[in-house]
Design a protein around this motif. Structure first.
Motif, short mmCIF file in Angstrom:
data_model
loop_
_atom_site.label_atom_id
_atom_site.label_comp_id
_atom_site.label_asym_id
_atom_site.label_seq_id
_atom_site.Cartn_x
_atom_site.Cartn_y
_atom_site.Cartn_z
N HIS A 131 5.93 6.20 3.98
CA HIS A 131 6.96 5.47 4.74
C HIS A 131 6.39 4.46 5.72
O HIS A 131 7.12 3.94 6.55
CB HIS A 131 7.92 6.44 5.43
CG HIS A 131 7.25 7.59 6.11
ND1 HIS A 131 6.59 7.45 7.29
CD2 HIS A 131 7.13 8.88 5.75
CE1 HIS A 131 6.10 8.61 7.63
NE2 HIS A 131 6.40 9.49 6.72
N ASP B 228 13.26 7.93 -1.39
CA ASP B 228 13.99 7.33 -0.27
C ASP B 228 14.74 8.39 0.53
O ASP B 228 14.76 8.38 1.75
CB ASP B 228 15.00 6.30 -0.78
CG ASP B 228 14.37 4.93 -0.99
OD1 ASP B 228 13.14 4.83 -0.84
OD2 ASP B 228 15.10 3.98 -1.29
N THR B 233 10.75 6.76 2.23
CA THR B 233 10.35 5.44 1.74
C THR B 233 11.59 4.54 1.81
O THR B 233 12.69 5.02 2.04
CB THR B 233 9.88 5.51 0.28
OG1 THR B 233 10.90 6.13 -0.49
CG2 THR B 233 8.60 6.30 0.16
N LYS B 240 14.26 -1.49 5.59
CA LYS B 240 12.83 -1.21 5.48
C LYS B 240 12.15 -2.18 4.51
O LYS B 240 11.07 -1.90 3.99
CB LYS B 240 12.62 0.23 5.00
CG LYS B 240 13.07 1.25 6.03
CD LYS B 240 12.81 2.67 5.55
CE LYS B 240 13.29 3.67 6.59
NZ LYS B 240 13.26 5.05 6.12
#
Lengths: 200, 555
Positions: A131, B228, B233, B240
């Motif tokens: 992330h 996600d 993510t 993002k």
């Protein structure tokens, strides 16, 4: 497949009942086709970002270890070569060189996975995570999915190596080795594509 | 290879069976149970649209958040846990080995796994009702960003379970498809050349191939969506740096071919039924197969016609419109071949045939309205309206239910060794036909009038008041349609135990499955395999005493 009967002919010309094509090989081939479609989807998703006008890789993200991974690519490709030679040796009934080459293949595969793992730990320490950015997410997804497939191939390979040392294969009995070879060639052949797209 | 004297325990016979026929019956049962659930949801959806804010009998108030969850799960259940098992897995498992003269699938254990994967998927989906946050509610297409982060939808575990459940269904159908393909290629009986393979098998294969090659990208997309949701993510989250349109591409790359995955089996069964009940060969066997190959190829390059209004580059709309209109050509050829097959036939008006005609008649409406939606200029107006809802129910309902039922009525005696009650079957057909059209035909009108789908409470919008009576009419028809299916359930349950004993070949049909006992034993054939000597559709051959000739004569 070869014996096509004239459909107008009245007498039954074909009477065999054994399978026409080896079902296991066909199954693996189709499985690889589905895998190719899976990676095609993943790679095209990646390509949307990779080839977009936005700067790639994004600023502020750690550099990927290109040199060491290039060496690692060669290691994996070598394992493909040793498998190829191992199968030739098996066909030629050179039992010892078959076993040694097959074991070498497994060893090279393990080294590849090991180096990938060590590099992952480095990258995580440098702050590249799933992330941290889209870049990180794709890196771990694409390379991780490939690594996962190599690991799956390793399980099959180690099984075949064990069976080989037990003497289960000969120039006549090759099916297990062939199935494993098909799958291994797939994971080996896929890697240079991913390397070029993700690292370079 | 003799399975004749095979003693099996209850568990290995009914639960973890590797016999393709038992697995097929398991798929059938699962799909019927899930259809009851999906049908109940359809009732709740229609109830809320027609009688907003009135508590639905047997459930209670369908509040907007529940409405969203119900439309999502209705779609998911009907496509993946009713359509796929009922129309692809069940007939493929039962009829592919029988029709090509094999004793079982190429990989019986993989077949076993295929069923239990679907079963696990169904359990996970039902379980998502009971997790904190409730089930996923972003529509069955799962468009991000709504589906990609729990911040937006308030659903975390529901979304994860939904994705996992779909993953199970995908794996199940993939290994199933692999199995069907390998079986047909490698296990055909002696003499069963490719030009002697019956249409049912061909179209089930077409369905499997289409699924097999389109699902990979969606699995990739689902994997990214799961990342996600669970690991933060941002592949599909603009905040993002992600790209929500990417999901739509990956989804519809699979989603459109999936329509044909659910259409081909009905078409294949319909062709076999047509030959049997018109007593003449199918018109254009090779032409139909060639058209199917063309349709499959084109089906992979039409997907963006679902996305004309999603921000797709308008330049791309035209090519996708063109491919979409093009794909109607092979299908038109197939349908015209079917009409030509009827010509000069000695038609026997039996139940399976009537169901098949019902399938053709209703599907045609769905196919023709697709041309409007496929052309970008018309779609800009019709997108997201009830016209779309009516269109895809006119394609999927005829395929899955009219087509599927025609197969069940045709082969029931082969599956269970007893005959179905024909009067009840006819009543079932008439009621289904009337109420199906009653449910969905007015929705074309409502959609052209501009009413948008996926709205829980239409009374909130003054411009939709004019459709209130139409919506009540549709809802009453829908309830009657669902209730009519009870006739079918009663018929199969009663006939399975009390129906008259079936003969081997009640319809004087040529294909191999009619040579086996009813029901076929484990291993299907006796000591020897059938040796195929003829085409599947040699009916009414001039100069022969009877109007049919079985594909194999040696059994």
């Amino acid at each position: 497949m070869k014996k096509v009967v004239n459909r107008r002919a009245s007498s039954p010309a074909v009477t065999r009942s054994e399978p026409r094509m080896n079902p296991a090989k066909l199954g693996i081939l189709l499985f690889i086709c589905a895998e190719i479609m899976f990676f095609a989807g993943l790679i095209s998703a990646f390509a949307v970002f990779r080839f977009s006008p936005v700067q790639w890789p994004p600023a502020g993200q750690p550099r990927l270890p290109v040199q060491i991974t290039a060496v690692n690519t060669i290691i994996l490709l070598l394992s493909g070569v040793t498998f190829f030679l191992a199968f030739k040796a098996l066909k030629a009934a050179k039992d010892n060189s078959f076993k040694n080459l097959l074991t070498a293949t497994a060893a090279l595969g393990l080294i590849f996975l090991l180096i990938q793992g060590v590099e992952w730990i480095h990258l995580l320490q440098f702050g590249l995570t799933v992330h941290s950015s889209i870049f990180g997410g794709f890196f771990y997804c694409l390379v991780g999915m490939h690594g996962f497939h190599v690991a799956g191939g390793m399980v099959a390979l180690l099984f075949v190596v064990t069976r080989a040392w037990q003497g289960a294969y000969s120039s006549k009995v090759t099916l297990g080795v062939e199935l494993c070879r098909m799958y291994w060639f797939f994971v080996v052949g896929l890697w240079p594509v991913l390397f070029a797209l993700v690292y370079l | 290879m003799s399975h004749d004297s095979h003693k099996q325990s209850f568990i290995s016979h009914y639960i973890f069976s590797t016999d393709h026929k038992m697995i097929a019956k398991q798929f059938l049962l699962l799909s019927i149970i899930m259809a009851c659930l999906g049908g109940f949801m359809a009732y709740l959806i229609r109830w809320e649209v027609a009688f907003p804010n009135v508590p639905a009998p047997f459930f209670g108030l369908v509040s907007p958040d529940k409405f969203n969850a119900i439309i999502t799960l209705h779609g998911t259940i009907m496509i993946f846990f009713v359509g796929m098992p009922f129309l692809a897995a069940f007939p493929s498992n039962f009829f592919i080995p029988l029709m090509i003269g094999a004793r079982d699938m190429a990989f019986p254990k993989l077949n076993l796994a295929s069923f239990w994967l679907t079963f696990t998927g169904a359990v996970l989906l039902v379980a998502s009702f009971f997790v904190p946050g409730g089930p996923v509610a972003g529509g069955w297409v799962g468009y991000p960003p709504l589906s990609a982060s729990s911040e937006f939808a308030g659903v975390k575990w529901g979304a994860a379970l939904w994705i996992l459940s779909l993953a199970m269904a995908f794996f199940s159908s993939s290994v199933g498809g692999l199995n069907y393909l390998v079986t047909v290629i490698s296990l055909r009986a002696p003499g069963m050349t490719y030009s002697r393979v019956p249409m049912t098998v061909w179209f089930l294969l077409g369905s499997a191939v289409t699924f097999f090659f389109s699902v990979g990208p969606l699995i990739a997309g689902a994997f990214m969506l799961l990342m996600d949701n669970m690991f933060g993510t941002g592949f599909f989250l603009p905040a993002k740096g992600g790209e929500p349109m990417l999901w739509e591409h990956l989804f519809w790359f699979f989603g459109h071919p999936e329509v044909y995955v659910l259409f081909f089996p009905a078409l294949g069964m319909g062709l076999d039924i047509m030959a049997t009940f018109t007593r003449k060969p199918i018109f254009g066997y090779k032409l139909i197969l060639g058209s199917t190959v063309g349709a499959i190829t084109l089906s992979f390059i039409v997907w963006a016609h679902h996305m004309f209004l999603s921000g797709l580059n308008p330049v791309l709309a035209t090519p996708f419109s063109i491919t979409t209109i093009l794909i109607s050509i092979p299908f038109a050829i197939i349908i015209f071949c079917m009409f030509a097959s009827l010509r000069h036939g000695a038609i026997r008006m039996e139940l399976p045939f009537l169901w098949m005609v019902g399938f053709l008649a209703t599907f045609l409406v769905g196919g023709l309205t697709g041309i409007f939606l496929g052309s970008a200029s018309a779609d800009i107006y019709l997108h997201g309206t009830y016209f779309v809802v009516a269109h895809f129910h006119y394609t999927l309902f005829p395929s899955v239910f009219f087509g599927g039922f025609s197969g069940v009525y045709y082969w029931f005696s082969k599956m269970y060794g007893r005959e179905l009650n024909k009067k009840l079957g006819l009543l079932h057909l008439v009621l289904t036909f009337i109420f199906f059209n009653g449910t969905f035909w007015p929705l074309f009108r409502v959609g052209i009038g501009g009413m948008i789908r996926r709205i829980a409470d239409p009374s909130f919008y003054p411009q939709y008041q004019q459709f209130a009576n139409w919506n009540i009419f549709c809802t009453i028809s829908a309830i009657a349609l669902i209730a009519s299916q009870a006739i079918f359930l009663w018929n199969i349950v009663w006939s399975m135990t009390h129906g008259p004993k079936a003969v081997k070949n009640p319809y004087d049909s040529n294909t191999l499955e009619w040579l086996a006992d009813s029901p076929p034993p484990h291993g299907n054939w006796g000591a020897k395999l059938p040796i195929v000597t003829g085409d599947p559709y040699e009916y009414s051959k001039p100069g022969e005493a009877k109007d049919w000739r079985s594909q194999a004569q040696n059994l």
